[in-house]
Design an enzyme around this catalytic site. Structure first.
Site, PDB file in Angstrom:
ATOM      1  N   HIS A 310      55.316  57.238  65.907  1.00  0.00           N
ATOM      2  CA  HIS A 310      56.199  56.062  65.844  1.00  0.00           C
ATOM      3  C   HIS A 310      56.458  55.422  67.190  1.00  0.00           C
ATOM      4  CE1 HIS A 310      57.584  56.650  61.630  1.00  0.00           C
ATOM      5  NE2 HIS A 310      57.289  57.902  61.898  1.00  0.00           N
ATOM      6  N   LYS A 491      69.614  46.028  66.012  1.00  0.00           N
ATOM      7  CA  LYS A 491      68.698  47.146  66.197  1.00  0.00           C
ATOM      8  C   LYS A 491      69.282  48.048  67.279  1.00  0.00           C
ATOM      9  CE  LYS A 491      65.401  44.050  67.088  1.00  0.00           C
ATOM     10  NZ  LYS A 491      64.338  44.482  66.218  1.00  0.00           N
ATOM     11  N   ARG A 492      68.705  49.249  67.438  1.00  0.00           N
ATOM     12  CA  ARG A 492      69.167  50.098  68.534  1.00  0.00           C
ATOM     13  C   ARG A 492      69.076  49.363  69.868  1.00  0.00           C
ATOM     14  NH1 ARG A 492      70.481  55.622  67.709  1.00  0.00           N
ATOM     15  NH2 ARG A 492      70.469  55.820  69.959  1.00  0.00           N
ATOM     16  N   LYS A 497      63.538  46.622  73.818  1.00  0.00           N
ATOM     17  CA  LYS A 497      63.854  45.664  72.745  1.00  0.00           C
ATOM     18  C   LYS A 497      64.459  44.376  73.312  1.00  0.00           C
ATOM     19  CE  LYS A 497      64.641  49.404  69.383  1.00  0.00           C
ATOM     20  NZ  LYS A 497      63.697  49.213  68.258  1.00  0.00           N
ATOM     21  N   THR A 598      61.021  47.214  61.653  1.00  0.00           N
ATOM     22  CA  THR A 598      61.135  47.052  60.197  1.00  0.00           C
ATOM     23  C   THR A 598      62.214  46.030  59.856  1.00  0.00           C
ATOM     24  OG1 THR A 598      62.395  49.118  60.266  1.00  0.00           O
ATOM     25  CG2 THR A 598      60.177  49.218  59.342  1.00  0.00           C
ATOM     26  N   LYS A 602      62.693  42.842  56.924  1.00  0.00           N
ATOM     27  CA  LYS A 602      63.882  42.602  56.096  1.00  0.00           C
ATOM     28  C   LYS A 602      64.356  41.154  56.256  1.00  0.00           C
ATOM     29  CE  LYS A 602      64.853  47.444  56.867  1.00  0.00           C
ATOM     30  NZ  LYS A 602      65.479  48.418  57.789  1.00  0.00           N
TER      31      LYS A 602
HETATM   32  C1  26Q Z   1      63.171  62.890  70.478  1.00  0.00           C
HETATM   33  C2  26Q Z   1      63.387  64.049  71.206  1.00  0.00           C
HETATM   34  C3  26Q Z   1      64.646  64.584  71.325  1.00  0.00           C
HETATM   35  C4  26Q Z   1      65.712  63.940  70.700  1.00  0.00           C
HETATM   36  C5  26Q Z   1      65.496  62.780  69.968  1.00  0.00           C
HETATM   37  C6  26Q Z   1      64.227  62.256  69.861  1.00  0.00           C
HETATM   38  C7  26Q Z   1      64.004  61.020  69.095  1.00  0.00           C
HETATM   39  C8  26Q Z   1      64.906  60.606  68.131  1.00  0.00           C
HETATM   40  C9  26Q Z   1      64.697  59.448  67.421  1.00  0.00           C
HETATM   41  C10 26Q Z   1      62.878  60.240  69.305  1.00  0.00           C
HETATM   42  C11 26Q Z   1      62.675  59.091  68.595  1.00  0.00           C
HETATM   43  C12 26Q Z   1      63.574  58.676  67.631  1.00  0.00           C
HETATM   44  C13 26Q Z   1      63.396  57.468  66.844  1.00  0.00           C
HETATM   45  C14 26Q Z   1      62.354  56.661  66.911  1.00  0.00           C
HETATM   46  C15 26Q Z   1      62.234  55.439  66.103  1.00  0.00           C
HETATM   47  O1  26Q Z   1      63.126  55.092  65.340  1.00  0.00           O
HETATM   48  N1  26Q Z   1      61.100  54.730  66.205  1.00  0.00           N
HETATM   49  C16 26Q Z   1      60.902  53.515  65.437  1.00  0.00           C
HETATM   50  O2  26Q Z   1      60.215  53.852  64.251  1.00  0.00           O
HETATM   51  C17 26Q Z   1      60.127  52.736  63.375  1.00  0.00           C
HETATM   52  C18 26Q Z   1      59.503  53.211  62.085  1.00  0.00           C
HETATM   53  O3  26Q Z   1      58.153  53.497  62.277  1.00  0.00           O
HETATM   54  C19 26Q Z   1      59.329  51.614  64.021  1.00  0.00           C
HETATM   55  O4  26Q Z   1      59.366  50.499  63.156  1.00  0.00           O
HETATM   56  C20 26Q Z   1      59.920  51.241  65.377  1.00  0.00           C
HETATM   57  O5  26Q Z   1      59.100  50.307  66.022  1.00  0.00           O
HETATM   58  C21 26Q Z   1      60.076  52.499  66.222  1.00  0.00           C
HETATM   59  O6  26Q Z   1      60.749  52.180  67.432  1.00  0.00           O
END
Ligand code: 26Q
Length: 752
Positions: A310, A491-492, A497, A598, A602
């Site tokens: 991702h 978004k986050r 971003k 995503t 929407k």
């Molecule tokens: C990793 C290591 C330790 C702690 C937390 C994490 C961690 C937590 C959450 C790493 C990544 C995330 C989240 C990532 C995320 O939401 N990515 C998004 O995924 C979407 C679905 O595929 C995409 O549409 C987005 O582009 C992407 O940013």
């Protein structure tokens, strides 16, 4: 029994006499009964979607839709002066995800059930989920979000496993959530927890003792990877999740009477990013315990497991020090060592491919790529970049494993539930087939020149904006004009971003208004999103936006033309309220950095027009709607990648040589802003933009301002805007998660 009789019997009183909470409890029971009546989806092969996050959103409305009962209950309640949507508000939203990745997992469960595919989700039952966001002094504060409540959408089961760690062992308990498909399909989301979690560890804010594993294992969801704290606890959580999942899967296989040698004929596992990657060595370990030789166990598990990537942000690719893993999961280390040895023997001359590198760091994604049969990106551009850049050494040796699966969203939640008026209007024009066959929406194109339809769509949008304006007034205390252009970025918060670019546009626009130049329509810029607690720069951007909100909304000269709103605690429920009211969808990430996005899908589905870069799924949106129905700006991903490779971007130059950029940036620490905000935070933000700006805000700022200006002027040509909006909805069918799931099944899982 009629529905009314059923409800009255569950309530023990007439509907008219019941309070909101009583109605909620009765409907929850009704849904559970109806779920129990619907047979669980079964088949010869089953998918297990393992994910550290499932951002499910509230369940009641979605379940009523999928049971085809929503409209009936809605009518019934209206008859007795009750409002279903206010009853839905009673439910606490499960905050079991950070953002896109977690929400995607929830959409995929909805679609897999709808397509009648046997597919269970497996994850963790965090007690506090992600933090709740509050604002004080124009800054984000994080407070615990205890979403668990009684009565609950989760059902406690007697399923329990022992999970061994280096220093302790724990007993798990499984909780289940029913996942009902639209009209058909019934799967489960299994969430694991331990009974010994001690919620009283949480005192001030969201800090807690990170060492008492038996008490804190499932207390919190990690707020992104930029929080360096408690990395070991994160490994504990991940192993707890996958060990339970692996034990559950093997149990089911044994119960079904299958031979574990044939596991890959009956089981598919999708690994959602690297968070569940330890399921691979764990399954190998368990198969060895069952008497299967190592090499054979490796082969079986490879045929079972598939990995989704991702992100291309290097810092988000999980790597753990060998010593951490040795401490937490010593039993996996001989397996991981053996797997790495296999890689060394096969690809001796390439250190990039090793699982354990020369610095004794374990690369989780490398486990997935060597010992899984499929590697997919989440949008066409993202998959291309993985092949050409980030994962190139792996693409060179395993080209056949790489494939693209462009993300999707569930239309049941993001149009049928979120935008019922539009949904009903489409029904009246096309019939209901689009709900199961999303590309049927394309038939809306026949109304491209139909003034009545275009006006009806515009009126629905306007009503949505009026409701959103009321909501913004109630929740944020800001009065906004429903006739203004709703320009939305939710978004986050992350530098890539580029919310800071949107904020710089706000400053640019502030100057324009001060100099007497205004748009024919006022503009309302709406932000929403959380920043990781330890992510200083993202917190600073939130601070900037909150300060601008204060300054601009209270300036009578400017606020006639421009307003800024920052929604607090953006979540799925707020997404459902704000997205149907948007005119402009801000998708402005630095090209190459947003894997897919995503929310862009929407917004499009709900008739907003994208203002975006050629990044992630924006590229596919542009291809579908055509150049005339989207506003694109900024450098391409090739140009950006080239700038990184050649060190060719210097933010200072943009600051020095572009007067208008310098003016906007200097305003961040102007007397007006310092009268409201924190000098250190604003000063650091400004310095970072001038001297670092890793995600190249200033590179695209000018092009962003120009295109945004054109777009807002174009809003005055309502005849054209209405058509653009129609085209966006009509072409959104491709982004149904039903399509994504059908592709996963066709290419990777082969379930039916
Ligand atoms: C990793 C290591 C330790 C702690 C937390 C994490 C961690 C937590 C959450 C790493 C990544 C995330 C989240 C990532 C995320 O939401 N990515 C998004 O995924 C979407 C679905 O595929 C995409 O549409 C987005 O582009 C992407 O940013």
């Amino acid at each position: 029994m009629t529905l009314e009789q059923e409800l009255v019997s569950l309530l023990g009183k007439p509907i008219a006499d019941a309070k909101r909470r009583e109605l909620y409890a009765a409907l929850l029971k009704l849904v559970k009964q109806k779920s129990a009546e619907r047979p669980v989806t079964s088949g010869n092969k089953k998918l297990y979607y393992i994910s550290a996050e499932f951002l499910t959103g509230k369940q009641l409305g979605k379940n009523l839709i999928n049971l085809n009962l929503y409209d009936e209950v809605d009518q019934l309640f209206k008859k007795y002066g009750k409002s279903l949507s206010s009853v839905e508000d009673v439910e606490e939203e499960p905050s079991l995800g950070n953002g896109g990745l977690g929400r995607l997992a929830a959409c995929y469960l909805d679609s897999a059930a709808t397509l009648d595919l046997p597919a269970d989700g497996m994850g963790l039952r965090y007690h506090f989920g992600l933090f709740k966001q509050e604002f004080r002094d124009h800054k984000q504060y994080e407070v615990p979000d205890r979403w668990l409540s009684s009565p609950s959408v989760l059902t406690k089961t007697n399923v329990s496993y022992t999970v061994e760690f280096g220093k302790l062992s724990v007993k798990s308990r499984m909780y289940d959530m029913d996942v009902l498909g639209y009209k058909t399909g019934h799967n489960m989301l299994h969430l694991f927890d331990i009974d010994s979690v001690d919620e009283s560890l949480v005192k001030e804010g969201i800090d807690f003792d990170k060492t008492a594993i038996a008490k804190n294992l499932t207390l919190f969801l990690y707020p992104d990877d930029s929080d360096e704290d408690g990395r070991k606890l994160r490994i504990y959580q991940q192993y707890f999740m996958v060990s339970n999942a692996a034990q559950y899967i093997l149990d089911e296989e044994k119960k079904a009477g299958h031979n574990l040698m044939d596991l890959a004929d009956h089981v598919a596992i999708q690994i959602n990013d690297t968070h569940p990657s330890m399921v691979i060595p764990e399954l190998i370990r368990l198969l060895i315990k069952e008497g299967i030789p190592f090499y054979k166990a490796e082969e079986i598990v490879t045929n079972v497991c598939a990995y989704t990537n991702h992100t291309i942000l290097a810092e988000a690719l999980e790597k753990w020090p060998y010593a951490y893993l040795q401490e937490v999961v010593p039993q996996l280390m001989p397996i991981i060592g053996g797997m790495d040895f296999g890689v060394e023997c096969a690809y001796n001359n390439n250190p990039d491919l090793r699982i354990i590198d020369a610095g004794n760091t374990v690369h989780m994604a490398h486990i997935d790529m060597h010992y899984g049969h499929s590697i997919n990106g989440v949008a066409a551009l993202h998959t291309d970049i993985l092949k050409k850049q980030e994962l190139r050494p792996f693409y060179n040796i395993y080209p056949e494993k790489f494939n693209n699966k462009t993300n999707g969203i569930t239309f049941r939640r993001f149009i049928m539930h979120a935008n019922p008026d539009l949904s009903h209007k489409i029904d009246s024009l096309l019939g209901a087939s689009w709900k199961s066959n999303a590309t049927d929406l394309e038939r809306l194109m026949q109304y491209y020149n139909d003034e009545n339809v275009l006006n009806a769509f515009a009126e629905i949008k306007h009503n949505n904006k009026e409701r959103a304006a009321q909501f913004i007034l109630d929740k944020e205390g800001v009065e906004v004009d429903p006739d203004s252009v709703f320009d939305v970025q939710v978004k986050r918060f992350h530098e890539y971003k580029r919310q800071q670019m949107n904020a710089l546009w706000v400053i640019y626009e502030y100057f324009r208004i001060k100099s007497g130049v205004t748009f024919p329509h006022p503009v309302t810029v709406i932000f929403g999103g959380k920043a990781a607690p330890a992510y200083y720069q993202a917190q600073a951007v939130i601070h900037l936006i909150l300060c601008l909100q204060e300054l601009i909304n209270n300036d009578p000269q400017v606020s006639k033309y421009l307003k800024v709103v920052m929604l607090k605690n953006y979540n799925v429920a707020k997404a459902e309220k704000i997205i149907p009211a948007a005119d402009i969808s801000e998708q402005i990430s630095l090209a190459s950095k947003e894997a897919s996005g995503t929310s862009n899908m929407k917004f499009m589905l709900n008739g907003a027009i994208t203002l975006g870069t050629m990044d992630g799924a924006n590229v596919e949106i542009k291809n579908l709607v055509g150049d005339g129905n989207i506003y694109i700006f900024g450098r391409s991903s090739d140009e950006v990648i080239n700038l990184y490779n050649t060190n060719g971007y210097h933010a200072e130059d943009y600051y020095k040589y572009h007067e208008s950029i310098r003016r906007c940036i200097d305003f961040i620490t102007s007397p007006e802003m310092l009268a409201i905000g924190d000098a250190k935070l604003l000063g650091d933000l400004k310095d970072n933009l001038i001297h670092k700006d890793w995600f190249m805000t200033l590179l695209d700022l000018e092009s962003y301002c120009n295109v945004k200006e054109t777009m807002i002027y174009d809003y005055s040509d309502q005849e054209r805007w209405k058509r653009m909006s129609l085209v966006n909805t009509a072409k959104a069918g491709f982004f149904s998660s039903d399509r994504s799931i059908a592709e996963y099944n066709r290419d990777i899982w082969h379930l039916k």
